[in-house]
Design an enzyme around this catalytic site. Structure first.
Site, short mmCIF file in Angstrom:
data_model
loop_
_atom_site.label_atom_id
_atom_site.label_comp_id
_atom_site.label_asym_id
_atom_site.label_seq_id
_atom_site.Cartn_x
_atom_site.Cartn_y
_atom_site.Cartn_z
N THR A 91 0.81 -1.22 0.00
CA THR A 91 0.00 0.00 0.00
C THR A 91 0.84 1.27 0.00
OG1 THR A 91 -1.78 -1.15 1.15
CG2 THR A 91 -1.79 1.26 1.25
N ASP A 174 -4.30 5.66 6.74
CA ASP A 174 -3.45 6.84 6.96
C ASP A 174 -2.29 6.89 5.97
OD1 ASP A 174 -1.86 4.77 8.05
OD2 ASP A 174 -2.11 5.46 10.12
N ARG A 175 -1.64 5.76 5.71
CA ARG A 175 -0.47 5.77 4.82
C ARG A 175 -0.83 6.16 3.40
NH1 ARG A 175 -1.23 0.52 6.68
NH2 ARG A 175 -1.76 -1.12 5.17
N ASP A 301 -9.18 -3.62 -0.73
CA ASP A 301 -8.02 -4.26 -0.12
C ASP A 301 -8.42 -5.06 1.11
OD1 ASP A 301 -4.94 -4.37 -0.03
OD2 ASP A 301 -5.45 -3.71 1.99
N ASP A 346 -2.85 0.97 -6.15
CA ASP A 346 -1.52 0.91 -5.57
C ASP A 346 -0.83 -0.43 -5.82
OD1 ASP A 346 -3.39 -0.39 -4.01
OD2 ASP A 346 -2.51 0.23 -2.10
N HIS A 347 -1.62 -1.46 -6.09
CA HIS A 347 -1.11 -2.80 -6.37
C HIS A 347 -2.30 -3.68 -6.73
CE1 HIS A 347 -2.78 -3.96 -2.48
NE2 HIS A 347 -2.10 -2.96 -1.92
N HIS A 492 -0.99 -9.70 -1.11
CA HIS A 492 -0.24 -9.18 -2.25
C HIS A 492 1.18 -8.92 -1.76
CE1 HIS A 492 -0.70 -5.29 -0.21
NE2 HIS A 492 -1.96 -5.66 -0.01
#
Length: 561
Positions: A91, A174-175, A301, A346-347, A492
């Protein structure tokens, strides 16, 4: 604060989600088609949306069923084979590529967490979005900060060009909010413990307070299961995993259960409701300079981890995501904002190995427990004849960066690194293991990310100050979860294309749509938007290239200075 039609529309979708109502949300109004000349001027608002774990495979699988927001975006400039080209497909590094335009090796965000064995704290773990120098911060309960991000974001470039530009970030995590917004953000919010939070000491905007009031009501009352769309019924076959580790079913929320809300489509609805409230209250897109709104939607996710990709839970989520995005975009239209949307991920992700092995992928399996950092450390400690009290190997999981204790004497530490790399390379589930010395000696990769070697993918994630002493890449379809557990049956983070390949969609009213299947890189997003905005960005600021979005004789990259 007055309630706009925009906010009301999103609130309706949010409340339908909260109650599990089977009613159909009215389709969004047709998007206004503005004259082509408008497209040559910078948009008033850039909306950058990341759907966490939205793989290119999921987009392709459900694309025929999308009828609202994702269907609209699929009429724009569509790149179905974009790549998060690095090996650390997590992430934090994935979100960091989107608006910095640089790979993790340059952004400094090499993983969700890394280890500093010289750190005073016992676990040595540093969370990617924390200020570990703050005495109140721990890796599990961090004081959230963007200090680890070394590259400026698009929002920061916009504010440098014109301080009147607003840079706003909203996310489920948050990230995600922190690395998309960067270090110069006007408003930033993420979901935490049942409500939206911001940096410590920052007052919450009234729009965030309103969103939290709605969430408090949900926590108090709970919500029934969502109705399963017809297209999802065929995906209800059981999977042979531990029943306690199954998915979320149809997303009923017991009263007081914050985690059930997080792992459901309702989290995306709440995130977009807050984003809509900020657009209205701050008059984003209608100021003296272009604004940026970053939105990261995290439910895909959380659901992917809890239930995998091929069950009814993910199907319900895909249909809900399409619906709430449609209503959000219709609200921007109704407000008559000139905006451009970019949507990506993001992935990607991988389904549960139990289901994959039953669906023509017999090699899908779970990683062996001997690959756990603690097990590796014990084996190396025994080989070196060290005492049981001496920690040797630190790591956040069964793949990625592994760190050898810096407190070991120099010669012993060097030998430990060599033994660790050799042990990993000999393991039948390991595709490759590279030492930091090997990666540092390798050139930074260039060219088509689809064709990068495993070493090049690992090099794009490597930062000599933060990356591990050894980087391990597991074989294809080896899931780095030794045993399924509640909320974590699939994941992932690999160097394989099911985790690296994501969709990339650009849409703006009047923009001529096209589909380009050639592989591109997510670091191309920031230079593409910078050119559209006419930003004067120093040469070398981006690892990516500008993508011409016009689909005709004009060139949207021509404005880049």
């Amino acid at each position: 604060m007055p309630v706009s039609a925009f906010g009301s529309a999103l609130a309706m979708v949010f409340m339908l989600a909260l109650g599990g109502c089977a009613a159909t949300v009215p389709p969004p109004a047709s998007a206004p088609v503005r004259p082509a000349a408008v497209r040559t001027a910078p948009p008033g608002l850039v909306v950058a949306i990341s759907v966490d774990q939205f793989s290119a495979d999921l987009f392709a699988q459900y694309r025929p069923h999308f009828t609202e927001g994702l269907a609209r975006l699929a009429q724009g400039a569509v790149f179905p084979s974009a790549f998060q080209s690095h090996a650390a497909t997590e992430t934090c590094p994935g979100h960091a590529t989107l608006l910095t335009g640089v790979h993790p090796s340059r952004s400094g965000i090499i993983a969700n967490a890394w280890f500093d064995t010289a750190l005073a704290r016992a676990d040595k773990r540093v969370y990617c979005a924390e200020d570990e120098s703050d005495p109140a911060s721990t890796s599990g309960n961090p004081v959230v900060s963007a200090i680890h991000l070394r590259a400026p974001t698009l929002g920061e470039f916009m504010k440098q060009a014109n301080p009147a530009s607003r840079n706003v970030a909203v996310a489920g995590k948050d990230r995600a909010a922190v690395v998309m917004g960067g270090n110069a953000v006007d408003e930033v919010y993420w979901y935490a413990s049942g409500q939206f939070a911001s940096f410590a000491g920052r007052p919450l905007h009234p729009a965030a307070q309103a969103a939290n009031t709605a969430l408090a009501g949900l926590r108090q009352t709970g919500a029934p299961a969502l109705v399963v769309p017809g297209v999802c019924a065929a995906r209800s076959a059981p999977v042979d995993t531990d029943p306690a580790a199954g998915g979320s079913g149809s997303f009923a929320i017991p009263a007081g259960d914050e985690k059930a809300l997080r792992t459901s489509p309702r989290l995306d609805a709440a995130t977009l409701e807050l984003a809509a409230g900020l657009v209205t209250a701050m008059r984003l897109g209608r100021g003296a300079a272009p604004d940026l709104l970053s939105v990261s939607l995290s439910a895909t996710d959380y659901i992917g981890h809890a239930a995998g990709h091929q069950g009814p839970e993910m199907c319900i989520q895909m249909m809900a995501l399409d619906r709430v995005l449609g209503t959000f975009l219709a609200g921007l239209d109704a407000a008559r904002i000139d905006y451009i949307v970019v949507l990506t991920a993001d992935h990607g992700g991988l389904d549960t190995p139990e289901r994959l092995s039953a669906q023509a992928l017999p090699d899908a399996t779970r990683a062996d427990r001997s690959l756990r950092p603690a097990a590796l450390g014990q084996a190396i400690r025994e080989q070196l004849g060290l005492g049981a009290e001496t920690p040797v190997v630190f790591g956040d999981g069964m793949a990625g960066d592994l760190y050898v204790n810096k407190a070991l004497p120099g010669g012993v530490r060097t030998r430990a690194i060599g033994l660790l790399a050799a042990r990993l390379r000999a393991h039948p589930q390991v595709a490759a293991a590279f030492t930091a010395e090997e990666l540092l000696a390798a050139p930074l990769p260039a060219g088509n990310p689809q064709d990068w070697t495993l070493r090049e993918r690992a090099r794009a994630s490597f930062d000599p100050q933060r990356s591990g002493d050894v980087v391990v890449l597991l074989d294809r379809a080896v899931v780095p979860i030794a045993a399924p557990a509640p909320g974590l049956v699939a994941t992932h983070g690999s160097a394989w294309d099911y985790d690296r390949r994501v969709p990339l969609l650009f849409w703006r009213a009047g923009l001529r749509g096209f589909e380009q299947p050639a592989p591109i890189d997510t670091v191309d997003i920031a230079p593409t938007l910078a050119a559209l905005l006419g930003l004067a960005v120093p040469d070398g600021s981006f690892d990516g290239r500008c993508l011409d979005l016009d689909g005709g004789a004009a060139n949207t990259c021509a404005a880049r200075r």
